[in-house]
Design a protein around this motif. Structure first.
Motif, PDB file in Angstrom:
ATOM      1  N   VAL A 134       0.878  -1.177   0.000  1.00 59.90           N
ATOM      2  CA  VAL A 134       0.000   0.000   0.000  1.00 59.90           C
ATOM      3  C   VAL A 134       0.912   1.223   0.000  1.00 59.90           C
ATOM      4  O   VAL A 134       1.690   1.420   0.945  1.00 59.90           O
ATOM      5  CB  VAL A 134      -0.911   0.027   1.253  1.00 59.90           C
ATOM      6  N   LEU A 138       2.108   5.092   0.298  1.00 62.77           N
ATOM      7  CA  LEU A 138       1.746   6.155   1.246  1.00 62.77           C
ATOM      8  C   LEU A 138       2.629   7.380   1.014  1.00 62.77           C
ATOM      9  O   LEU A 138       3.792   7.226   0.624  1.00 62.77           O
ATOM     10  CB  LEU A 138       2.015   5.687   2.684  1.00 62.77           C
ATOM     11  N   ARG A 180      -5.118  -5.621   5.627  1.00 61.47           N
ATOM     12  CA  ARG A 180      -4.836  -4.653   4.552  1.00 61.47           C
ATOM     13  C   ARG A 180      -6.097  -3.838   4.236  1.00 61.47           C
ATOM     14  O   ARG A 180      -6.045  -2.622   4.076  1.00 61.47           O
ATOM     15  CB  ARG A 180      -4.341  -5.397   3.315  1.00 61.47           C
ATOM     16  N   ALA A 181      -7.230  -4.505   4.212  1.00 65.23           N
ATOM     17  CA  ALA A 181      -8.496  -3.800   3.928  1.00 65.23           C
ATOM     18  C   ALA A 181      -8.801  -2.804   5.047  1.00 65.23           C
ATOM     19  O   ALA A 181      -9.230  -1.673   4.787  1.00 65.23           O
ATOM     20  CB  ALA A 181      -9.629  -4.812   3.774  1.00 65.23           C
ATOM     21  N   LYS A 206      -6.537   0.185   4.603  1.00 65.44           N
ATOM     22  CA  LYS A 206      -6.964   1.051   3.488  1.00 65.44           C
ATOM     23  C   LYS A 206      -8.227   1.836   3.856  1.00 65.44           C
ATOM     24  O   LYS A 206      -8.361   3.005   3.493  1.00 65.44           O
ATOM     25  CB  LYS A 206      -7.226   0.201   2.240  1.00 65.44           C
ATOM     26  N   ARG A 207      -9.124   1.182   4.589  1.00 67.40           N
ATOM     27  CA  ARG A 207     -10.359   1.879   5.020  1.00 67.40           C
ATOM     28  C   ARG A 207      -9.997   3.061   5.911  1.00 67.40           C
ATOM     29  O   ARG A 207     -10.550   4.147   5.776  1.00 67.40           O
ATOM     30  CB  ARG A 207     -11.250   0.915   5.806  1.00 67.40           C
ATOM     31  N   ALA A 261      -7.409   4.799   5.864  1.00 67.74           N
ATOM     32  CA  ALA A 261      -6.697   5.848   5.111  1.00 67.74           C
ATOM     33  C   ALA A 261      -7.640   6.612   4.172  1.00 67.74           C
ATOM     34  O   ALA A 261      -7.319   7.728   3.736  1.00 67.74           O
ATOM     35  CB  ALA A 261      -5.571   5.219   4.292  1.00 67.74           C
ATOM     36  N   GLN A 262      -8.786   5.989   3.896  1.00 71.14           N
ATOM     37  CA  GLN A 262      -9.665   6.509   2.845  1.00 71.14           C
ATOM     38  C   GLN A 262     -10.111   7.957   3.092  1.00 71.14           C
ATOM     39  O   GLN A 262     -10.560   8.287   4.191  1.00 71.14           O
ATOM     40  CB  GLN A 262     -10.911   5.631   2.782  1.00 71.14           C
ATOM     41  N   ASP A 317      -2.608  10.838  -2.494  1.00 67.50           N
ATOM     42  CA  ASP A 317      -1.754   9.989  -3.320  1.00 67.50           C
ATOM     43  C   ASP A 317      -0.299  10.412  -3.162  1.00 67.50           C
ATOM     44  O   ASP A 317      -0.001  11.539  -2.767  1.00 67.50           O
ATOM     45  CB  ASP A 317      -2.105  10.163  -4.808  1.00 67.50           C
TER      46      ASP A 317
END
Ligand SMILES: Cc1ncc(COP(=O)(O)O)c(C=O)c1O
Length: 383
Positions: free
Chosen positions: A87, A89, A251-252, A255-256, A258-259, A264
Motif C-alpha cells: 500500500v 503512502l 490490509r483492507a 486502506k479503510r 486511510a480513505q 496519493d
C-alpha cells in the motif's frame, strides 16, 4: 570513491526545514533526520527525465515500480512479497497514524518501547488510542527491549505494538533472536505488530537487517511493515513510502482507515523510489562507509573523554546519535547547546525525562561534524 560526500552544499537559501530553524543565527542544524548530501546521481537523472516529460497529472504506481520494490525486498532480505500486499503512502508518519486508527476501538492501547521517535507516542492519541510506553533497558552498553515489563504492560485492551527497527534514536539493529522473541510476544497476546523499518538500509555494522514479517509464520500475517527510500537515499521531501500488509483483512482495514484523508504519492516520489531501488546500491555503499567514518569519529571522541558529561552507546544503525547528557545537570539542554552553536533534537519528546538526552544527526559532511564536536567541547568547557 565515486560520490563526493565531503562536498558542502549550501542549504540555507533552499526550502530545507532543517536549515530554516535558526535564521540569522550561527547554529549548526543537527536535528531533524535528513542528510546534507545530494541524492544519488541516478535518482537526480530519473527526476530530470520525468520533469522533461512535462505532464504532471494524478499519479499511480506502475507495474515497473512494483516489480522493482518486490525485487529489492527479495534481493536485500530474501523476503518474498506479493505486489498486492503493498500500500503506497505519502509518508511513514501517515502510516503510523493510519495503523493506529485501523485496528481496535477508541480507548484501546498501543505499546511501544521508549525512547522512541516522537510520532510513535503521539499517533495513538491522534486516533483516540492510548500510548503505553515501556522503557527499554540499557545493559552492557546496549539498549534492549524489556520483555518482562512488556508482559506486565499488556491488558485486555492492548491491540498493537509499534516497533522501530532499526531503532531511532538508540541506533540498535535488532537481532533475529530479539525479533523472534518480540514476534512470539505479539502472537501470544494477539497483537498487530506495526514495524517501522524506515532505517533498514542504514545498518552500519556487519549485522543483517531482518524484516520482522520475513520471520514467517503467524507474525507475517500480523505485521504491518512500513518502509521508504526516504532516509537511506535522502529523499524525504519527495514523500514516497509504503506499507507491506500480507493479511487481506488487515490490509483492507488499513486502506479503510486511510480513505478520504491520505493523499496519493507525488509522481516525483514514485520516480525517485524506483530509481533508488533499482540503481542506488553503489551510492548507498559509499554512503554507509562515510557514515561509519562519522560515527567512529563521534564515538572515539566520547571514548577518549573529550566530551566530559556526555555518554552514548554504540550506534549499529542510522545516522542518529542518542547522547546522554544527564550528568551535566542542565535545566534547558537544547537551549544550552543552541547558545553554543549546536541545534540538537530535544530528547524529551522521545519519552525520556527533560534535559537528560539530546539527539545528534551526523548525516552531514565530515567538516560539519568536526566543527560540531569542537563547539561541543567548548560548550562543555564553558560550564
Ligand atoms: C523511525 C522513523 N519513522 C518515520 C520517520 C518519518 O517518516 P516520513 O517523513 O515518511 O513521515 C522518521 C524520520 O525521521 C523516522 O525516523
Amino acid at each position: 570513491m565515486n560520490f563526493d560526500f565531503n562536498r558542502p552544499i549550501d542549504r540555507r537559501q533552499s526550502d530545507s526545514r532543517k536549515w530554516h530553524r535558526y535564521p540569522g543565527r550561527d547554529i549548526l542544524p543537527l536535528w531533524i533526520a535528513d542528510m546534507d548530501f545530494a541524492a544519488a546521481p541516478a535518482i537526480v537523472e530519473a527526476l530530470h527525465a520525468r520533469v522533461d516529460h512535462g505532464v504532471f497529472g494524478y499519479g499511480a504506481e506502475s507495474a515497473s515500480l512494483h516489480e522493482a520494490t518486490v525485487a529489492y525486498l527479495a534481493r536485500r532480505y530474501g523476503w518474498t512479497v506479493d505486489p498486492a500486499w503493498i500500500v503506497w503512502l505519502p509518508g511513514l508518519v501517515t502510516g503510523l497514524n493510519v495503523a493506529a486508527a485501523a485496528f481496535g476501538e477508541p480507548g484501546d492501547e498501543i505499546l511501544c518501547a521508549t525512547p522512541v521517535y516522537p510520532p510513535f507516542l503521539t499517533a495513538p492519541a491522534n486516533q483516540q488510542r492510548r500510548t503505553v510506553a515501556v522503557p527499554m533497558t540499557r545493559s552492557g552498553g546496549r539498549w534492549e527491549l524489556d520483555f518482562a515489563a512488556l508482559e506486565r504492560a499488556v491488558t485486555p485492551r492492548t491491540r498493537a505494538f509499534f516497533l522501530c527497527s532499526p531503532h531511532n534514536p538508540v541506533g540498535r539493529a535488532f537481532t533475529r533472536a530479539e525479533l523472534a522473541q518480540l514476534a512470539d510476544f505479539c502472537v501470544r497476546h494477539g497483537l498487530v505488530l506495526v514495524s517501522d523499518e524506515i532505517h533498514c538500509d542504514l545498518v552500519l555494522d556487519d549485522v543483517a537487517h531482518v524484516p520482522v514479517a520475513a520471520l514467517g509464520g503467524e507474525i507475517a500475517s500480523r505485521t504491518i511493515t512500513l518502509m521508504a527510500p526516504s532516509k537511506t537515499y535522502n529523499v524525504p521531501g519527495l514523500g514516497c513510502s509504503f506499507a507491506v500488509i500480507p493479511d487481506a483483512a488487515r490490509r483492507a482495514a488499513f486502506k479503510r482507515a486511510a480513505q478520504g484523508t491520505v493523499p496519493d504519492v507525488n509522481v516525483l516520489g514514485y520516480v525517485a523510489c524506483e530509481a533508488a531501488l533499482r540503481h542506488g546500491e553503489p551510492w548507498r555503499q559509499e554512503l554507509l562507509a562515510y557514515l561509519r567514518g562519522n560515527r567512529d569519529l563521534l564515538e572515539q571522541t566520547v571514548a577518549r573523554g573529550e566530551l566530559p558529561g556526555v555518554s552514548m552507546t554504540h550506534i549499529e544503525a542510522t545516522y542518529l546519535a542518542w547522547l546522554d547528557v544527564s550528568a551535566l545537570g542542565l535545566t534547558n539542554a537544547t537551549a544550552f547547546f543552541e547558545q553554543h552553536g549546536l541545534g540538537f533534537s530535544d530528547g524529551a519528546p522521545f519519552g525520556v525525562a527533560k534535559d537528560t538526552h539530546v539527539r545528534l544527526n551526523f548525516g552531514c559532511t565530515r567538516a560539519t561534524l568536526v566543527e560540531a564536536l569542537a563547539r561541543l567541547q567548548r560548550a562543555l568547557a564553558a560550564r
